[in-house]
Design an enzyme around this catalytic site. Structure first.
Site, PDB file in Angstrom:
ATOM      1  N   THR B  14       0.822  -1.212   0.000  1.00  0.00           N
ATOM      2  CA  THR B  14       0.000   0.000   0.000  1.00  0.00           C
ATOM      3  C   THR B  14       0.855   1.261   0.000  1.00  0.00           C
ATOM      4  O   THR B  14       0.650   2.160  -0.816  1.00  0.00           O
ATOM      5  CB  THR B  14      -0.913   0.028   1.244  1.00  0.00           C
ATOM      6  OG1 THR B  14      -1.485  -1.275   1.393  1.00  0.00           O
ATOM      7  CG2 THR B  14      -2.006   1.046   1.103  1.00  0.00           C
ATOM      8  N   ILE B 138       2.420  12.876  10.310  1.00  0.00           N
ATOM      9  CA  ILE B 138       2.695  14.003  11.214  1.00  0.00           C
ATOM     10  C   ILE B 138       4.205  14.232  11.300  1.00  0.00           C
ATOM     11  O   ILE B 138       4.942  13.296  11.581  1.00  0.00           O
ATOM     12  CB  ILE B 138       2.141  13.714  12.626  1.00  0.00           C
ATOM     13  CG1 ILE B 138       0.640  13.416  12.561  1.00  0.00           C
ATOM     14  CG2 ILE B 138       2.437  14.857  13.571  1.00  0.00           C
ATOM     15  CD1 ILE B 138       0.060  12.970  13.898  1.00  0.00           C
ATOM     16  N   LYS B 207       7.060   3.010  18.556  1.00  0.00           N
ATOM     17  CA  LYS B 207       7.115   4.423  18.155  1.00  0.00           C
ATOM     18  C   LYS B 207       7.606   5.287  19.314  1.00  0.00           C
ATOM     19  O   LYS B 207       8.412   6.198  19.138  1.00  0.00           O
ATOM     20  CB  LYS B 207       5.739   4.872  17.671  1.00  0.00           C
ATOM     21  CG  LYS B 207       5.287   4.128  16.401  1.00  0.00           C
ATOM     22  CD  LYS B 207       3.807   4.337  16.150  1.00  0.00           C
ATOM     23  CE  LYS B 207       3.340   3.619  14.883  1.00  0.00           C
ATOM     24  NZ  LYS B 207       1.865   3.557  14.783  1.00  0.00           N
TER      25      LYS B 207
END
Lengths: 437, 437
Positions: B14, B138, B207
């Site tokens: 994707t 972001i 993360k």
């Protein structure tokens, strides 16, 4: 290690002193991050003797910022004098022409003279960084100029003036008038003695014009901005907004439309549940909508010595990490000669929802007269409510209308008609509604 | 114009397909912004024949991503294979050693092997960019690594997993159970068939470990993270939170304390009026608190092909704007050898407010028993409410407590005591409260 980066700061007011102080306090950490020392080697300010909480005895002192700008002993000229003309403009131009990198927080200067200055920077292969010029410490310039490469922006909007947001926040929280709020803001140092520039939206417009250029790749058009300030916002508006699920913010909005780009600064109703509606007090926020990324929102301190200094130092660090021979991206995202002309969309063709508050005579047929004028303008209403604002005389009533999407021209036509029909006892209030996530 | 930048993409799922598609569609604009052409000259993927909505016939095809990584015909290796070991790791290492710039969206790889890879990049003088690895589109990596130079971060926290936020948002909006929500999220493609990695907080932890290193200048410590997922959050919690003015979010939080750095991932009560509480659905958000700037909040799409591609392309553009000989800032903000060791703060010493929901026997003295255990642990209560969750049996009641600031150790001691006292008819629920603006 590479040679030290030599920095000259012109202007040692709140921001300039803060930059010098932080750079001294964080010198070791900045060296670690940039791989070289960052040293303030020269400064220029009016008053040499003032205590600024930082030891500047090692820095050369220049009476004249323009002399500092062309000094061979600096690599970066940091302009924190302010003002769109005079010494700030001359000094920045001089520094760029002398092949110095420039960092500035001066939105007025960039809004008016950004393009010719950028052309010099591009010709000389130096950086002109200005993160602090828009939304203080929020990294919106880097985001638009660097992070969003490949994105096409459709709309950028934000709360860009802390004074206005502070006043609107307190008006809502405490139920006090605009005038009382403004006085208090002046007393507390959140508003200038002459607040016109902030509260009438000029400051927001300067910042918006820079964002517009970066967002759409167009030439800066600082004069083609629809401008409406917050001085006529009343408690009746704020209460009616709250009842309808909205909050009033002064927004700067730049939006791509079929007929061109809209640049507008005006009080705006945003949904109470939106993120931007939660941005209170002197905080700023910028929302960016693009085809690839979707919607991004950045919020944080928009003013103040330290928050502005943070952005200035980030800009200086970016220069420190670059090396001789390095060619950074263009100042306004694209080379000045490739910026498209700004094609202005007429405000009359602006499409959106509207909040309309009318003070009408309390007599039979007035409600019907208002509804007829709306219908004649093909305005479809989401709601029409007869409210008691509490401030009316016995012989008058308040009618609040919220429209579905319509145009500025249609609303003006309808409201003009209602006024001519003699239905009103007071000036009509019209506030645009802005979609916000 | 400078020579074209030659890009090799490994992984055409994707995200990879989206990167190739956008770079083709926006080629002219990217050239304008970067001052040179950006061309995908080579790709690697398992299935050559699949239609990806982009013409890759001009690109060389590599069966093996590692062979692509060392090809002399690329300048930038874009790793979008995924996985912390295997071909992704080998290929990235190979590319860096061959002196190629690398762009990756691989949080697992960076969380586990980021430092040795960064050391190779620093030695070879190439860039290792990874904006897409944390919070999708972001720009939080650039913000921490570049914009906040000179700032000392005290806390960074955020909603870093779209699946969890989507589930919590729908649980609150629709009053449905965690299990029902998860099933629906799987049906709609917002959750994996095996959702453990997302809902138990591991993805958030990966993360967070990267953000921690950038924020505090410490070595990545991906194993020293306190982990608690959202699978035991019930409607009773969500309703009680709402009544008390809170909303439940899965946050990753890294915070500097006197005893070290806390890294924790857990369901968290944030004030309903805070900006982060308005971040709904698959949207991500990161808040950063520093000494100079204050508090910054960034929110936007945290996942999805296009949003991730946006960050990848921003990283590629940054490389395109740099020139041979240019030495960028270090991969994790400071050179790897200068990163401080990570000193872990014990979770037991975590200080903050707590929400405690107890299902107790409906008999005299239970309320007093609960209050006594709290007092014995020196826990000061903001509120203690007997609630009807609606789900209790006739012989039980729900007691909801909100504490003032206390410690994890004190809360555990009190709750263990209450459990041992035999006051409970069900497992106690403890949710930490996080300060948020």
């Amino acid at each position: 290690m590479a040679e030290a980066l030599r920095i000259g700061i012109a202007g040692l007011g709140t921001v300039g002193a803060s930059v010098a102080r932080v750079m001294q306090a964080k010198a070791a950490e900045l060296t670690r991050q940039c791989g070289r020392d960052l040293v303030v080697t020269a400064v220029s300010a009016r008053d040499r003797s003032r205590d600024r909480g930082v030891d500047l005895s090692g820095a050369a002192w220049f009476e004249d910022p323009v002399a500092l700008a062309k000094s061979a002993d600096i690599d970066v000229f940091v302009e924190l004098i302010g003002g769109e003309e005079g010494p700030a403009r001359t000094a920045v131009k001089t520094a760029l022409e002398a092949g110095r990198h420039v960092v500035t927080a001066n939105k007025a200067l960039l809004s008016k003279h950004g393009l010719p200055l950028a052309e010099i920077a591009e010709k000389k292969g130096v950086l002109l960084n200005y993160e602090a010029a828009v939304a203080g410490g929020i990294p919106v310039i880097k985001t638009l100029r660097e992070s969003l490469a490949g994105n096409s922006v459709s709309r950028v909007f934000g709360i860009l003036n802390g004074t206005c947001n502070y006043i609107l926040t307190r008006m809502e929280a405490e139920g006090i008038s605009f005038e009382a709020c403004l006085k208090d803001a002046q007393r507390l140092g959140y508003a200038e003695a002459d607040p016109t520039f902030d509260i009438e939206g000029n400051d927001t417009a300067h910042k918006l014009s820079i964002l517009t250029s970066l967002a759409f790749g167009t030439r800066i058009a600082s004069n083609d901005i629809y401008l409406e300030g917050i001085s006529n916002i009343t408690q009746a508006d704020i209460r009616a907004a709250a009842e309808l699920g909205y909050r009033i913010k002064l927004l700067g909005v730049a939006q791509k439309t079929e007929s061109g780009i809209e640049q507008r600064v005006h009080p705006t109703m945003v949904p109470t549940a939106s993120v931007i509606a939660q941005v209170h007090g002197v905080t700023n926020a910028v929302a960016i909508e693009t085809d690839i990324l979707g919607e991004l929102l950045l919020s944080g301190p928009g003013a103040g010595g330290n928050a502005t200094a943070s952005a200035v130092i980030g800009d200086i660090a970016d220069i420190a990490k670059s090396r001789p021979g390095f060619q950074h991206g263009p100042v306004f995202g694209r080379p000045v000669k490739e910026l498209k002309p700004y094609k202005k969309a007429q405000m009359r063709s602006h499409a959106g929802g509207y909040f309309i508050r009318l003070t009408v005579h309390d007599r039979t047929g007035v409600f019907a007269g208002v509804a007829r004028r709306m219908a004649d303008s093909d305005i479809s209403l989401e709601s029409i409510v007869q409210q008691s604002a509490g401030s009316e005389k016995p012989s008058e009533k308040t009618v609040v209308l919220v429209t579905h999407e319509t145009t500025e021209a249609a609303v003006r036509k309808a409201v003009d008609g209602i006024t001519r029909d003699g239905l009103l006892t007071d000036k009509p209030q019209v506030i645009r509604i802005e979609r916000a996530g």
